[in-house]
Design a protein around this motif. Structure first.
Motif, PDB file in Angstrom:
ATOM      1  N   MET A   1       0.845  -1.193   0.000  1.00  0.00           N
ATOM      2  CA  MET A   1       0.000   0.000   0.000  1.00  0.00           C
ATOM      3  C   MET A   1       0.881   1.244   0.000  1.00  0.00           C
ATOM      4  O   MET A   1       1.816   1.352   0.774  1.00  0.00           O
ATOM      5  N   SER A   2       0.589   2.199  -0.890  1.00  0.00           N
ATOM      6  CA  SER A   2       1.393   3.411  -0.970  1.00  0.00           C
ATOM      7  C   SER A   2       1.069   4.383   0.151  1.00  0.00           C
ATOM      8  O   SER A   2       1.897   5.208   0.520  1.00  0.00           O
ATOM      9  N   VAL A   3      -0.141   4.302   0.683  1.00  0.00           N
ATOM     10  CA  VAL A   3      -0.551   5.166   1.786  1.00  0.00           C
ATOM     11  C   VAL A   3      -0.405   4.402   3.095  1.00  0.00           C
ATOM     12  O   VAL A   3      -0.914   3.289   3.221  1.00  0.00           O
ATOM     13  N   GLN A   4       0.303   4.971   4.051  1.00  0.00           N
ATOM     14  CA  GLN A   4       0.455   4.309   5.351  1.00  0.00           C
ATOM     15  C   GLN A   4      -0.827   4.503   6.164  1.00  0.00           C
ATOM     16  O   GLN A   4      -1.356   5.612   6.252  1.00  0.00           O
ATOM     17  N   ILE A   5      -1.294   3.405   6.745  1.00  0.00           N
ATOM     18  CA  ILE A   5      -2.564   3.447   7.475  1.00  0.00           C
ATOM     19  C   ILE A   5      -2.397   2.882   8.875  1.00  0.00           C
ATOM     20  O   ILE A   5      -1.805   1.820   9.072  1.00  0.00           O
ATOM     21  N   ILE A   6      -2.927   3.619   9.839  1.00  0.00           N
ATOM     22  CA  ILE A   6      -2.981   3.189  11.235  1.00  0.00           C
ATOM     23  C   ILE A   6      -4.454   3.043  11.590  1.00  0.00           C
ATOM     24  O   ILE A   6      -5.240   3.975  11.395  1.00  0.00           O
ATOM     25  N   THR A   7      -4.851   1.879  12.074  1.00  0.00           N
ATOM     26  CA  THR A   7      -6.235   1.693  12.492  1.00  0.00           C
ATOM     27  C   THR A   7      -6.317   1.615  14.012  1.00  0.00           C
ATOM     28  O   THR A   7      -5.437   1.051  14.660  1.00  0.00           O
ATOM     29  N   ILE A   8      -7.375   2.189  14.557  1.00  0.00           N
ATOM     30  CA  ILE A   8      -7.660   2.078  15.991  1.00  0.00           C
ATOM     31  C   ILE A   8      -9.110   1.632  16.125  1.00  0.00           C
ATOM     32  O   ILE A   8     -10.035   2.389  15.814  1.00  0.00           O
ATOM     33  N   ASP A   9      -9.298   0.412  16.565  1.00  0.00           N
ATOM     34  CA  ASP A   9     -10.637  -0.118  16.794  1.00  0.00           C
ATOM     35  C   ASP A   9     -10.864  -0.312  18.290  1.00  0.00           C
ATOM     36  O   ASP A   9      -9.917  -0.359  19.076  1.00  0.00           O
ATOM     37  N   GLY A  10     -12.128  -0.463  18.651  1.00  0.00           N
ATOM     38  CA  GLY A  10     -12.436  -0.710  20.055  1.00  0.00           C
ATOM     39  C   GLY A  10     -13.838  -0.253  20.397  1.00  0.00           C
ATOM     40  O   GLY A  10     -14.508   0.403  19.590  1.00  0.00           O
ATOM     41  N   PRO A  11     -14.303  -0.588  21.589  1.00  0.00           N
ATOM     42  CA  PRO A  11     -15.663  -0.242  22.001  1.00  0.00           C
ATOM     43  C   PRO A  11     -15.824   1.245  22.297  1.00  0.00           C
ATOM     44  O   PRO A  11     -14.839   1.972  22.446  1.00  0.00           O
ATOM     45  N   SER A  12     -17.065   1.668  22.395  1.00  0.00           N
ATOM     46  CA  SER A  12     -17.388   3.054  22.698  1.00  0.00           C
ATOM     47  C   SER A  12     -16.812   3.464  24.053  1.00  0.00           C
ATOM     48  O   SER A  12     -16.908   2.718  25.027  1.00  0.00           O
TER      49      SER A  12
ATOM     50  N   GLY B   1      -0.739   9.666   4.759  1.00  0.00           N
ATOM     51  CA  GLY B   1      -1.213   8.541   5.549  1.00  0.00           C
ATOM     52  C   GLY B   1      -2.551   8.839   6.200  1.00  0.00           C
ATOM     53  O   GLY B   1      -3.089   9.946   6.094  1.00  0.00           O
ATOM     54  N   LEU B   2      -3.088   7.836   6.884  1.00  0.00           N
ATOM     55  CA  LEU B   2      -4.405   7.941   7.492  1.00  0.00           C
ATOM     56  C   LEU B   2      -4.422   7.255   8.857  1.00  0.00           C
ATOM     57  O   LEU B   2      -3.859   6.175   9.021  1.00  0.00           O
ATOM     58  N   VAL B   3      -5.069   7.899   9.810  1.00  0.00           N
ATOM     59  CA  VAL B   3      -5.418   7.252  11.072  1.00  0.00           C
ATOM     60  C   VAL B   3      -6.924   7.030  11.027  1.00  0.00           C
ATOM     61  O   VAL B   3      -7.704   7.988  10.926  1.00  0.00           O
ATOM     62  N   ALA B   4      -7.348   5.764  11.055  1.00  0.00           N
ATOM     63  CA  ALA B   4      -8.761   5.412  10.937  1.00  0.00           C
ATOM     64  C   ALA B   4      -9.271   4.856  12.255  1.00  0.00           C
ATOM     65  O   ALA B   4      -8.765   3.856  12.771  1.00  0.00           O
ATOM     66  N   ASP B   5     -10.263   5.521  12.805  1.00  0.00           N
ATOM     67  CA  ASP B   5     -10.813   5.190  14.124  1.00  0.00           C
ATOM     68  C   ASP B   5     -12.206   4.595  13.940  1.00  0.00           C
ATOM     69  O   ASP B   5     -13.035   5.154  13.237  1.00  0.00           O
ATOM     70  N   GLY B   6     -12.442   3.413  14.548  1.00  0.00           N
ATOM     71  CA  GLY B   6     -13.768   2.814  14.427  1.00  0.00           C
ATOM     72  C   GLY B   6     -13.907   1.509  15.165  1.00  0.00           C
ATOM     73  O   GLY B   6     -13.321   1.320  16.232  1.00  0.00           O
ATOM     74  N   ARG B   7     -14.687   0.607  14.582  1.00  0.00           N
ATOM     75  CA  ARG B   7     -14.923  -0.691  15.195  1.00  0.00           C
ATOM     76  C   ARG B   7     -14.503  -1.849  14.290  1.00  0.00           C
ATOM     77  O   ARG B   7     -14.325  -2.962  14.772  1.00  0.00           O
ATOM     78  N   ASP B   8     -14.401  -1.570  12.996  1.00  0.00           N
ATOM     79  CA  ASP B   8     -14.006  -2.641  12.075  1.00  0.00           C
ATOM     80  C   ASP B   8     -12.986  -2.136  11.053  1.00  0.00           C
ATOM     81  O   ASP B   8     -12.911  -2.640   9.944  1.00  0.00           O
ATOM     82  N   MET B   9     -12.191  -1.144  11.444  1.00  0.00           N
ATOM     83  CA  MET B   9     -11.221  -0.562  10.515  1.00  0.00           C
ATOM     84  C   MET B   9     -10.170  -1.603  10.099  1.00  0.00           C
ATOM     85  O   MET B   9      -9.821  -1.716   8.933  1.00  0.00           O
ATOM     86  N   ALA B  10      -9.666  -2.360  11.064  1.00  0.00           N
ATOM     87  CA  ALA B  10      -8.611  -3.342  10.764  1.00  0.00           C
ATOM     88  C   ALA B  10      -9.168  -4.638  10.214  1.00  0.00           C
ATOM     89  O   ALA B  10      -8.526  -5.299   9.392  1.00  0.00           O
ATOM     90  N   THR B  11     -10.357  -5.032  10.645  1.00  0.00           N
ATOM     91  CA  THR B  11     -10.908  -6.325  10.248  1.00  0.00           C
ATOM     92  C   THR B  11     -11.626  -6.279   8.908  1.00  0.00           C
ATOM     93  O   THR B  11     -11.660  -7.275   8.183  1.00  0.00           O
ATOM     94  N   THR B  12     -12.180  -5.118   8.544  1.00  0.00           N
ATOM     95  CA  THR B  12     -13.023  -5.040   7.348  1.00  0.00           C
ATOM     96  C   THR B  12     -12.626  -3.930   6.377  1.00  0.00           C
ATOM     97  O   THR B  12     -12.473  -4.171   5.184  1.00  0.00           O
ATOM     98  N   ILE B  13     -12.453  -2.719   6.871  1.00  0.00           N
ATOM     99  CA  ILE B  13     -12.269  -1.567   5.981  1.00  0.00           C
ATOM    100  C   ILE B  13     -10.840  -1.474   5.448  1.00  0.00           C
ATOM    101  O   ILE B  13     -10.615  -1.310   4.254  1.00  0.00           O
ATOM    102  N   PHE B  14      -9.846  -1.581   6.350  1.00  0.00           N
ATOM    103  CA  PHE B  14      -8.442  -1.487   5.943  1.00  0.00           C
ATOM    104  C   PHE B  14      -7.644  -2.686   6.485  1.00  0.00           C
ATOM    105  O   PHE B  14      -6.758  -2.522   7.330  1.00  0.00           O
ATOM    106  N   PRO B  15      -7.951  -3.912   6.028  1.00  0.00           N
ATOM    107  CA  PRO B  15      -7.274  -5.095   6.566  1.00  0.00           C
ATOM    108  C   PRO B  15      -5.782  -5.135   6.262  1.00  0.00           C
ATOM    109  O   PRO B  15      -5.047  -5.880   6.913  1.00  0.00           O
ATOM    110  N   GLN B  16      -5.322  -4.318   5.292  1.00  0.00           N
ATOM    111  CA  GLN B  16      -3.900  -4.305   4.944  1.00  0.00           C
ATOM    112  C   GLN B  16      -3.148  -3.168   5.640  1.00  0.00           C
ATOM    113  O   GLN B  16      -2.003  -2.888   5.282  1.00  0.00           O
TER     114      GLN B  16
END
Length: 227
Positions: free
Chosen positions: A1-12, A126-141
């Motif tokens: 991936m040319s864009v570096q991505i950091i995901t942060i998932d977790g409960p409310s 790059g992108l920091v993506a905050d959510g609940r399924d960022m790593a498992t579904t939206i940005f798995p790479q």
């Protein structure tokens, strides 16, 4: 991936939003608050009296999801969220809108409608993506995957303080019950349930300060992005 991505998932209430913003500022990356997208859609559907008709009026709900007029603006006070030109930054953080968001997130067709919009946030550097399924579904790479959790009790205390700071009168027992119910709904939904990715770095923030969690995150991210 040319864009570096950091995901942060977790409960409310685990502190994802605050720490995602800090990471984005630290690395000068773009920021995606995916929870805000779901909250905005939930609010828009409620305004059109559709939040309780997700099954019977699904196509209309999908049409609204794909045409939402959303704008995120960075200010000295944080991130300002606009829906159809109206500042709804505080409105979307209420418990009621959080419940709308959880209902929306349980509908696969509405999740799909928001998928392209979320992918569009992945821009250089790059992108920091905050959510609940960022790593498992939206940005798995994604190169760096963080799962931030905390006990329901500690999250309820934080939430009460946050809402009181907004001038709202809330009771901790009600907040705790809402958090437990939302966790159950998010973890048990059939589409993209809340869970850590297999290769996620799991942090329990129950007894840690924001600065302590941030230090753990940056140490991990620096190592991951250097590889």
């Amino acid at each position: 991936m040319s864009v570096q991505i950091i995901t942060i998932d977790g409960p409310s209430g685990s502190g994802k939003g605050t720490l995602a913003a800090k990471l984005a500022a630290h690395y000068q990356f773009h920021l995606l608050d995916s929870g805000a997208l779901y909250r905005l859609l939930g609010l828009a559907l409620q305004q059109k009296q559709l939040i309780d008709a997700l099954d019977t009026q699904l196509q209309q709900c999908i049409d609204i999801a794909t045409s939402l007029n959303i704008d995120f603006k960075t200010t000295t006070q944080g991130i300002q969220v606009l829906l159809n030109g109206e500042d709804v930054s505080q409105t979307i953080r209420t418990e009621r809108v959080g419940e709308f968001a959880s209902k929306v997130a349980a509908i696969p067709e509405l999740r799909a409608a928001l998928l392209t919009r979320q992918h569009a946030f992945a821009q250089a550097p790059g992108l920091v993506a905050d959510g609940r399924d960022m790593a498992t579904t939206i940005f798995p790479q994604a190169q760096a995957k963080i799962y931030l959790t905390a006990s329901a009790e500690s999250r309820a205390v934080r939430r009460v303080k946050q809402l009181q700071a907004m001038g709202l009168d809330v009771k901790i027992n009600d907040i705790l019950a809402n958090i437990i119910a939302r966790d159950k709904r998010d973890m048990e939904r059939t589409t993209a349930p809340l869970k850590p990715a297999d290769d996620a770095y799991i942090i329990d923030s129950s007894n840690l300060s924001i600065d302590e969690v941030f230090a753990l995150m940056t140490t991990y991210v620096d190592q991951r992005l250097a590889n």
